[in-house]
Write a protein that holds these residues in place. Structure first.
Motif, short mmCIF file in Angstrom:
data_model
loop_
_atom_site.label_atom_id
_atom_site.label_comp_id
_atom_site.label_asym_id
_atom_site.label_seq_id
_atom_site.Cartn_x
_atom_site.Cartn_y
_atom_site.Cartn_z
N ILE A 138 49.47 58.01 12.93
CA ILE A 138 49.25 56.59 12.67
C ILE A 138 48.04 56.15 13.48
O ILE A 138 48.04 56.25 14.71
CB ILE A 138 50.48 55.75 13.05
CG1 ILE A 138 51.71 56.24 12.28
CG2 ILE A 138 50.24 54.27 12.78
CD1 ILE A 138 53.00 55.58 12.70
N THR A 139 47.02 55.66 12.79
CA THR A 139 45.79 55.25 13.44
C THR A 139 45.44 53.84 13.00
O THR A 139 45.88 53.37 11.94
CB THR A 139 44.64 56.21 13.11
OG1 THR A 139 44.46 56.25 11.68
CG2 THR A 139 44.92 57.60 13.63
N GLU A 140 44.62 53.19 13.82
CA GLU A 140 44.18 51.82 13.52
C GLU A 140 42.67 51.74 13.60
O GLU A 140 42.05 52.26 14.53
CB GLU A 140 44.79 50.84 14.53
CG GLU A 140 44.31 49.41 14.34
CD GLU A 140 44.68 48.51 15.49
OE1 GLU A 140 44.34 47.31 15.45
OE2 GLU A 140 45.30 49.02 16.46
N ASP A 141 42.08 51.11 12.60
CA ASP A 141 40.64 50.84 12.61
C ASP A 141 40.41 49.60 13.47
O ASP A 141 40.85 48.50 13.12
CB ASP A 141 40.13 50.62 11.19
CG ASP A 141 38.61 50.56 11.12
OD1 ASP A 141 37.99 50.28 12.16
OD2 ASP A 141 38.05 50.79 10.03
N LYS A 142 39.73 49.77 14.60
CA LYS A 142 39.56 48.67 15.54
C LYS A 142 38.73 47.52 14.95
O LYS A 142 38.92 46.37 15.33
CB LYS A 142 38.86 49.18 16.82
CG LYS A 142 39.68 50.22 17.57
CD LYS A 142 41.02 49.66 18.02
CE LYS A 142 41.80 50.68 18.83
NZ LYS A 142 43.12 50.14 19.25
N LYS A 143 37.84 47.82 14.02
CA LYS A 143 36.99 46.77 13.45
C LYS A 143 37.73 45.95 12.41
O LYS A 143 37.71 44.72 12.43
CB LYS A 143 35.74 47.39 12.84
CG LYS A 143 34.81 48.04 13.86
CD LYS A 143 33.55 48.57 13.20
CE LYS A 143 32.60 49.17 14.23
NZ LYS A 143 31.36 49.71 13.58
N SER A 144 38.38 46.62 11.47
CA SER A 144 39.03 45.90 10.37
C SER A 144 40.50 45.62 10.61
O SER A 144 41.09 44.77 9.96
CB SER A 144 38.88 46.71 9.07
OG SER A 144 39.53 47.97 9.19
N GLY A 145 41.14 46.36 11.54
CA GLY A 145 42.57 46.19 11.77
C GLY A 145 43.44 46.93 10.78
O GLY A 145 44.67 46.80 10.80
N ILE A 146 42.85 47.71 9.86
CA ILE A 146 43.61 48.48 8.88
C ILE A 146 44.35 49.62 9.58
O ILE A 146 43.78 50.34 10.40
CB ILE A 146 42.69 49.03 7.78
CG1 ILE A 146 41.97 47.89 7.05
CG2 ILE A 146 43.47 49.88 6.79
CD1 ILE A 146 42.88 46.97 6.29
N ILE A 147 45.63 49.79 9.23
CA ILE A 147 46.46 50.85 9.81
C ILE A 147 46.64 51.94 8.77
O ILE A 147 47.00 51.67 7.61
CB ILE A 147 47.83 50.30 10.25
CG1 ILE A 147 47.65 49.24 11.34
CG2 ILE A 147 48.72 51.42 10.76
CD1 ILE A 147 48.93 48.58 11.75
N SER A 148 46.38 53.17 9.17
CA SER A 148 46.53 54.34 8.28
C SER A 148 47.75 55.14 8.71
O SER A 148 47.90 55.45 9.90
CB SER A 148 45.28 55.22 8.32
OG SER A 148 44.14 54.51 7.87
N ILE A 149 48.60 55.47 7.75
CA ILE A 149 49.81 56.27 7.99
C ILE A 149 49.66 57.57 7.21
O ILE A 149 49.58 57.55 5.97
CB ILE A 149 51.08 55.53 7.55
CG1 ILE A 149 51.13 54.15 8.20
CG2 ILE A 149 52.31 56.34 7.88
CD1 ILE A 149 52.24 53.27 7.64
N THR A 150 49.61 58.69 7.91
CA THR A 150 49.44 60.00 7.28
C THR A 150 50.62 60.89 7.66
O THR A 150 50.89 61.08 8.86
CB THR A 150 48.13 60.66 7.72
OG1 THR A 150 47.04 59.80 7.39
CG2 THR A 150 47.95 62.00 7.02
#
Length: 420
Positions: A138-150
Motif C-alpha cells: 500500500i503506497t501513497e502519492d504524496k502530491k496527489s494523495g492517491i492510494i495504491s493497493i497492490t
C-alpha cells in the motif's frame, strides 16, 4: 629483451589465468550447459505471481453534510457560525485510510472470507496475517494523495478478488464508523436540544417578567424617546413661564389669561416631574406583587434598568443562537445517519492480471548460468594455484591443518551422537 617487452607480474598472471581457462574451456562449457539446464528447470518450476492493483482517492472531508452544515452555520450565525463551521469540519487523511487497510480487523475479515489460512498452509493465524501483509503493498502519492493497493498471489483471480475485498472492507469500515458516529452525535444533540430549549424558555420568561414589571420594551429606544420628550416639555415650560411674566405686566395677577397660563405651567411641571420620576417607582398591589406605578419607566429609572435588561436580553440571544445551531446540526446528523453511500472514491478498480509479475525467468536463467561459469572459473584457477603451491608453503600447511581439524571435529560429532 628491451624493458618495454618484459611482461609485468599482473600481465603474466592475467595471461596465465586466461590460458588456463581456455585449456579448461570444455569443462567450463559443460558447467555452463548444466547450469543453463538447471536454471531453466528452476525458473519454470518457480510458482508464478500475479499482481492486481487498485487506486483510490480518499475524500478531504468525511461527509458532505458537515460541510453543508458549516456553510449554513456560517451564513446564518455570522462570526459564531464561522467558528462553529471550522469546528465541524472533519480531518480524514490518507494516513488514516492506510492504517485501516493495515489493521488487524480487515486482515481477519479477508482471511475468513477467502480461507487464506488453509490456502497458504499456515498453522497459526498470526502467520497468515503476516504473510497477507507481506503480499500486500500500500503506497501513497504524496502530491496527489492517491492510494495504491497492490496484492500479489499465485492465482490471478484470487489476487483480483482480494484487492477488491480490500476496497469493500475499507468502505464498510468507514461507513459503519460514520454511521455510528452520526448516531451518537444525534443522540447527544437531542439531549442538548432539550436542555437548551428549557434554558431558552427560562431566559425568555425572565426577560418577559422583567419587561412586564418595569414596563420596558427597548431600553435604548425608550431612553432616547424619554430624553426627547423631557427636552420638549422643558422648552415648553420655559416658553410658558416667559409668557406668564409678560401677561402679568400687562393685565395683572388676577387676569383670566394669566391664570390660564399659570395653570398650563403647573400642568407642564407635573408632567416633567412625572417623567423624571424616582429611582424606585414600584408599588405593592393588593395581591402583594410589585408593579410599576407609571405607564413607562422614568428617566431616573432607565440607568438602573439598563444593566439587568441587557443581561437578560443577552442571555436570550445566546440561547437562541445555540438552539438554532443545534437544530441545524441535529437535522444534518439525521441525514448522515440515514445515508448509506460509498465513502471511498475508486480511481482505478482492480483488474485480473493478464501476465505474471514474477519470476523473471530469462533473468534467472542468465544470472544463474553466469554465476555458475564464474564459480567454475574461480575453482579452476584455485586448483591450479593449489597444485603449484609448495608442500612446505605456510598457506598450504595452514589450509591442510584446518581441513584435518574439521574432519576430526565432524567425525567426533557423529561418534558422540551414535547410531540413530
Amino acid at each position: 629483451m628491451t624493458p618495454s617487452l618484459i611482461p609485468s607480474p599482473i600481465q603474466e598472471n592475467w595471461v596465465t589465468n586466461a590460458s588456463l581457462l581456455w585449456e579448461k574451456r570444455l569443462f567450463l562449457g559443460y558447467v555452463g550447459a548444466c547450469a543453463l539446464l538447471v536454471s531453466a528447470i528452476i525458473a519454470f518450476a518457480m510458482p508464478k505471481d500475479y499482481e492486481s492493483t487498485a487506486r483510490i482517492m480518499p475524500p478531504d472531508q468525511a461527509s458532505s453534510g458537515a460541510a453543508m452544515l458549516a456553510a449554513i452555520a456560517g451564513h446564518s450565525l455570522g462570526s459564531l457560525g464561522s467558528l462553529a463551521g471550522s469546528l465541524l469540519g472533519s480531518k480524514t487523511s490518507s494516513a488514516l485510510f492506510i492504517d485501516l487497510l493495515h489493521s488487524r480487523t480487515i486482515g481477519d475479515h479477508l482471511i475468513d472470507r477467502f480461507d487464506l489460512q488453509r490456502i497458504y498452509h499456515k498453522h497459526y493465524r498470526i502467520d497468515t496475517i503476516k504473510y497477507l501483509a507481506h503480499r500486500t503493498v500500500i503506497t501513497e502519492d504524496k502530491k496527489s494523495g492517491i492510494i495504491s493497493i497492490t496484492f500479489t498471489d499465485t492465482d490471478r483471480q484470487r489476487a483480483h478478488d482480494v484487492t477488491q475485498a480490500y476496497l469493500e472492507e475499507l468502505n464498510s469500515k468507514i461507513t459503519h464508523s460514520n454511521t455510528s458516529s452520526a448516531r451518537r452525535e444525534r443522540e447527544f444533540i437531542e439531549k442538548r436540544l432539550i436542555s437548551v430549549q428549557t434554558d431558552l424558555l427560562d431566559a425568555e420568561k425572565a426577560l418577559s417578567q422583567f419587561s412586564s414589571v418595569n414596563t420596558t420594551l427597548d431600553i435604548k429606544e425608550q431612553t432616547h424617546a424619554m430624553v426627547d420628550a423631557a427636552a420638549k416639555l422643558q422648552a415648553e415650560l420655559i416658553v410658558a413661564q416667559s409668557e406668564v411674566e409678560s401677561l402679568k405686566e400687562v393685565y395683572g395677577d388676577q387676569n383670566i389669561r394669566v391664570r390660564a397660563a399659570q395653570a398650563r405651567i403647573a400642568g407642564l411641571q407635573r408632567e416633567l416631574s412625572k417623567m423624571s420620576g424616582s429611582s424606585d417607582p414600584l408599588i405593592e398591589t393588593s395581591e402583594g406583587s410589585p408593579v410599576n406605578s407609571n405607564i413607562y419607566p422614568s428617566i431616573r429609572q432607565l440607568p438602573r434598568l439598563a444593566v439587568p435588561y441587557a443581561n437578560l436580553y443577552r442571555r436570550v440571544r445566546i440561547q437562541e443562537t445555540v438552539f438554532e445551531l443545534l437544530s441545524q446540526q441535529y437535522e444534518m446528523s439525521r441525514i448522515e445517519e440515514a445515508k448509506d453511500t460509498p465513502v471511498v472514491s475508486i480511481v482505478d478498480p482492480p483488474l485480473v492480471a493478464e501476465k505474471k509479475s514474477f519470476p523473471p525467468r530469462l533473468l534467472v536463467i542468465v544470472v544463474f548460468t553466469l554465476f555458475s561459469i564464474l564459480a567454475a572459473s574461480v575453482l579452476v584457477i584455485a586448483l591450479h594455484l593449489w597444485t603449484r603451491m609448495s608442500s612446505i608453503d605456510p598457506r598450504k600447511v595452514l589450509i591442510r591443518r584446518i581441513a584435518m581439524d574439521m574432519r576430526v571435529w565432524v567425525r567426533g560429532l557423529f561418534t558422540l551422537r551414535g547410531p540413530l
